[in-house]
Design a protein around this motif. Structure first.
Motif, PDB file in Angstrom:
ATOM      1  N   LEU A  92      82.121  33.340 -13.544  1.00 54.68           N
ATOM      2  CA  LEU A  92      82.377  32.014 -13.746  1.00 54.68           C
ATOM      3  C   LEU A  92      84.001  31.686 -13.644  1.00 54.68           C
ATOM      4  CD1 LEU A  92      81.396  29.094 -13.955  1.00 54.68           C
ATOM      5  CD2 LEU A  92      81.121  29.382 -16.507  1.00 54.68           C
ATOM      6  N   ASP A  93      84.451  32.267 -14.253  1.00 58.80           N
ATOM      7  CA  ASP A  93      86.186  32.228 -14.252  1.00 58.80           C
ATOM      8  C   ASP A  93      86.838  32.363 -12.967  1.00 58.80           C
ATOM      9  OD1 ASP A  93      87.184  31.453 -16.849  1.00 58.80           O
ATOM     10  OD2 ASP A  93      87.122  33.352 -17.652  1.00 58.80           O
ATOM     11  N   ALA A  94      86.215  33.241 -12.172  1.00 65.69           N
ATOM     12  CA  ALA A  94      86.552  33.471 -10.794  1.00 65.69           C
ATOM     13  C   ALA A  94      86.255  32.128 -10.022  1.00 65.69           C
ATOM     14  CB  ALA A  94      86.119  34.537  -9.942  1.00 65.69           C
ATOM     15  N   TRP A  95      85.047  31.648 -10.396  1.00 60.36           N
ATOM     16  CA  TRP A  95      84.597  30.323  -9.540  1.00 60.36           C
ATOM     17  C   TRP A  95      85.571  29.303  -9.946  1.00 60.36           C
ATOM     18  CZ3 TRP A  95      82.791  25.717 -10.680  1.00 60.36           C
ATOM     19  CH2 TRP A  95      82.103  24.720  -9.534  1.00 60.36           C
ATOM     20  N   LEU A  96      85.923  29.064 -11.079  1.00 61.32           N
ATOM     21  CA  LEU A  96      86.481  27.993 -11.413  1.00 61.32           C
ATOM     22  C   LEU A  96      87.865  28.095 -11.015  1.00 61.32           C
ATOM     23  CD1 LEU A  96      85.615  28.018 -15.525  1.00 61.32           C
ATOM     24  CD2 LEU A  96      85.202  26.111 -13.733  1.00 61.32           C
ATOM     25  N   SER A  97      88.591  29.140 -10.744  1.00 58.46           N
ATOM     26  CA  SER A  97      89.883  29.625 -10.323  1.00 58.46           C
ATOM     27  C   SER A  97      89.871  29.053  -8.692  1.00 58.46           C
ATOM     28  CB  SER A  97      90.335  31.050 -10.535  1.00 58.46           C
ATOM     29  OG  SER A  97      90.606  31.116 -11.688  1.00 58.46           O
ATOM     30  N   ALA A  98      88.646  29.417  -8.210  1.00 56.51           N
ATOM     31  CA  ALA A  98      88.577  29.200  -6.841  1.00 56.51           C
ATOM     32  C   ALA A  98      88.608  27.835  -6.237  1.00 56.51           C
ATOM     33  CB  ALA A  98      87.514  29.955  -5.955  1.00 56.51           C
ATOM     34  N   GLN A  99      87.972  26.636  -7.505  1.00 58.56           N
ATOM     35  CA  GLN A  99      88.012  25.297  -7.196  1.00 58.56           C
ATOM     36  C   GLN A  99      89.638  24.850  -7.231  1.00 58.56           C
ATOM     37  OE1 GLN A  99      84.977  24.111  -6.515  1.00 58.56           O
ATOM     38  NE2 GLN A  99      84.572  26.458  -6.463  1.00 58.56           N
TER      39      GLN A  99
END
Length: 508
Positions: A501-508
């Motif tokens: 989820l942290d990786a997904w948030l960073s990608a946003q």
């Protein structure tokens, strides 16, 4: 842009985004004050999310003759249930009676006092119970044949903090998370506070008054503001909890007493689990690094194993958390006996007032905030009456804008009505949304008519739409904010979910 040596001007700067700070910011903003709140980490990320999740009078405080505190907490218990019936709900507690404990008649007298110290409209009273004939007796060891049942309440503590901050923001307060107060100086009738964001950007706030609600860091902030003055000492008490797979199928909680006099709860938690805690130990380490230790895990397992037929072992623990309670130093020899009441210290001799908060418990936060803002308004010459006892927290207006008994007593009817509006949501997911967001579930689901409109399932039960809502309205930034404070989904998700989820948030 800085104007006259400062970037922001306000009536009140609140330092600390735990339950006391958020509650004070909400109350003050609702009285028309211009408020800024700064929190060095996430909202409720320390003591306020590390409680036993109870809204309660504090039955064991009767043992220390703290009748005024218990009465105050019992009154607040029902006030809060009306104001936030989605995140606070009634809970029945079973107290097994064992040989060697206080006489049953004495316990019954204590429970009678607990029932009638304050007016009670929402919760049933206490009574004795034969455990061999009661569902709560089945998981217990056979020697426990009698006990008592009484009422208190359960709360999602971290969400309680967020809801107060949301209401403060709605009433005009500026909520600055991940923003530390790194310097504080007084110049006559104003305070100048230097605030530093996580990215290093600094700003200066010019405030007519400062409230020090920094929890375990209260003494440190007081020392920063008034370096030549001896700060009131805090007694830091560590409370730790363990979570294990569900130990019983019914919905009652247990209250167990150890032979050392300490009380430990075993509470149904997140459907699939049991929450066990807490310990009470003096703490002298870094409040940023507080954690349970092996001796505490063993202690909690040993204590509940004296009551449950199936022993609980350290290997059964699936999650732990610990927090430091900043209590008033009252010279109590035993950590468990330190008062949970709160005190204020006002320093105004040099000009602008500084109000520091010492002690407190989550159940009495609203009353603490009301009394603190009374002092602030008096200091600023802006007397306004308190209002929060008659106002719902965000999402709590299930049956109207003002708190109602029916919101607690008929919560299930409200949830069933909402379920009919969103038949395309799985029942379990809809139930979680209702409990977490109350009437704000309609904001979360606005414009969505099918699961395909939820923006994709990032992890089991976690859709992009909810993450977007939490980022937009609730100051969520990291996966930990979302999975462990705004929700407890972290308990239910597969390994690696937080990193993904942290990786997904960073990608946003």
């Amino acid at each position: 842009m800085a104007v006259g040596g400062h970037d922001i001007e306000c009536d009140l700067l609140v330092v600390g985004g735990g339950i006391n700070g958020a509650g004070i910011a909400r109350d003050a903003a609702g009285r028309g004050l211009c408020v800024v709140l700064c929190e060095k980490d996430d909202l409720g990320s320390h003591t306020s999310s590390a409680s036993t999740k109870l809204i309660h009078g504090g039955l064991r405080y009767l043992e220390y003759y703290e009748f005024a505190l218990v009465r105050k907490a019992l009154i607040e218990r029902e006030v809060l249930m009306r104001c936030a019936p989605h995140i606070i709900r009634p809970l029945r507690f079973v107290m097994p009676h064992a040989p060697g404990q206080r006489p049953a008649l004495l316990i019954r007298a204590g429970l009678f006092l607990y029932d009638f110290l304050a007016r009670r409209e929402l919760l049933p009273g206490s009574h004795g119970v034969r455990l061999r004939c009661h569902v709560a007796g089945r998981p217990l060891r056979p020697e426990f044949t009698r006990g008592f049942v009484y009422s208190d309440g359960w709360v999602d503590d971290a969400r309680l903090v967020v809801l107060n901050a949301m209401d403060a923001c709605r009433k005009g307060a500026a909520i600055k998370t991940r923003t530390a107060c790194v310097a504080l100086r007084r110049e006559r009738d104003h305070w100048y506070a230097t605030l530093r964001q996580a990215d290093g950007v600094e700003s200066v706030v010019r405030a007519r008054c400062v409230v020090n609600a920094a929890g375990p860091w209260t003494a440190s902030l007081l020392g920063m503001a008034l370096p030549r003055r001896d700060a009131r000492s805090l007694r830091l008490i560590k409370g730790s909890h363990i979570v294990v797979k569900r130990l019983f199928e019914h919905e009652h909680a247990y209250i167990f007493q150890h032979r050392d006099g300490r009380i430990v709860f075993a509470i149904p938690y997140e459907g699939d689990y049991t929450l066990i805690g807490t310990t009470d130990l003096d703490y002298r380490g870094d409040p940023n690094a507080v954690a349970i230790d092996g001796a505490e895990v063993a202690y909690l397992c040993e204590l509940v194993s004296q009551y449950f037929s199936a022993p609980v072992r350290p290997d059964d623990v699936v999650w732990t958390y610990a927090g430091v309670r900043p209590l008033v130093e009252d010279a109590a020899a035993d950590a468990k006996a330190v008062t949970r009441d709160y005190r204020f210290e006002v320093e105004a001799e040099g000009g602008a007032p500084l109000l520091s908060i010492f002690g407190g418990k989550i159940t009495t936060f609203r009353k603490l905030a009301e009394e603190a803002v009374d002092l602030v308004c008096k200091s600023l010459g802006s007397p306004q009456r308190g209002w929060t006892a008659k106002a719902c927290l965000p999402g709590g207006d299930l049956y109207g804008d003002t708190p109602q008994n029916c919101a607690v007593l008929r919560y299930g009817e409200w949830e069933a009505k909402v379920a009919k509006q969103y038949p395309w949501l799985a029942p379990g997911l809809l139930a979680r949304y209702c409990r977490a967001y109350g009437t704000r579930v309609h904001t979360l689901l606005s414009g969505r008519a099918a699961l395909a409109d939820m923006g994709g399932e990032l992890e089991p039960g976690l859709y992009a739409a909810e993450v977007e809502y939490l980022r937009r309205y609730e100051w969520a930034v990291t996966a930990a904010d979302i999975l462990w404070r705004r929700s407890k989904l972290g308990l239910h998700l597969p390994p690696g979910a937080e990193a993904r989820l942290d990786a997904w948030l960073s990608a946003q």
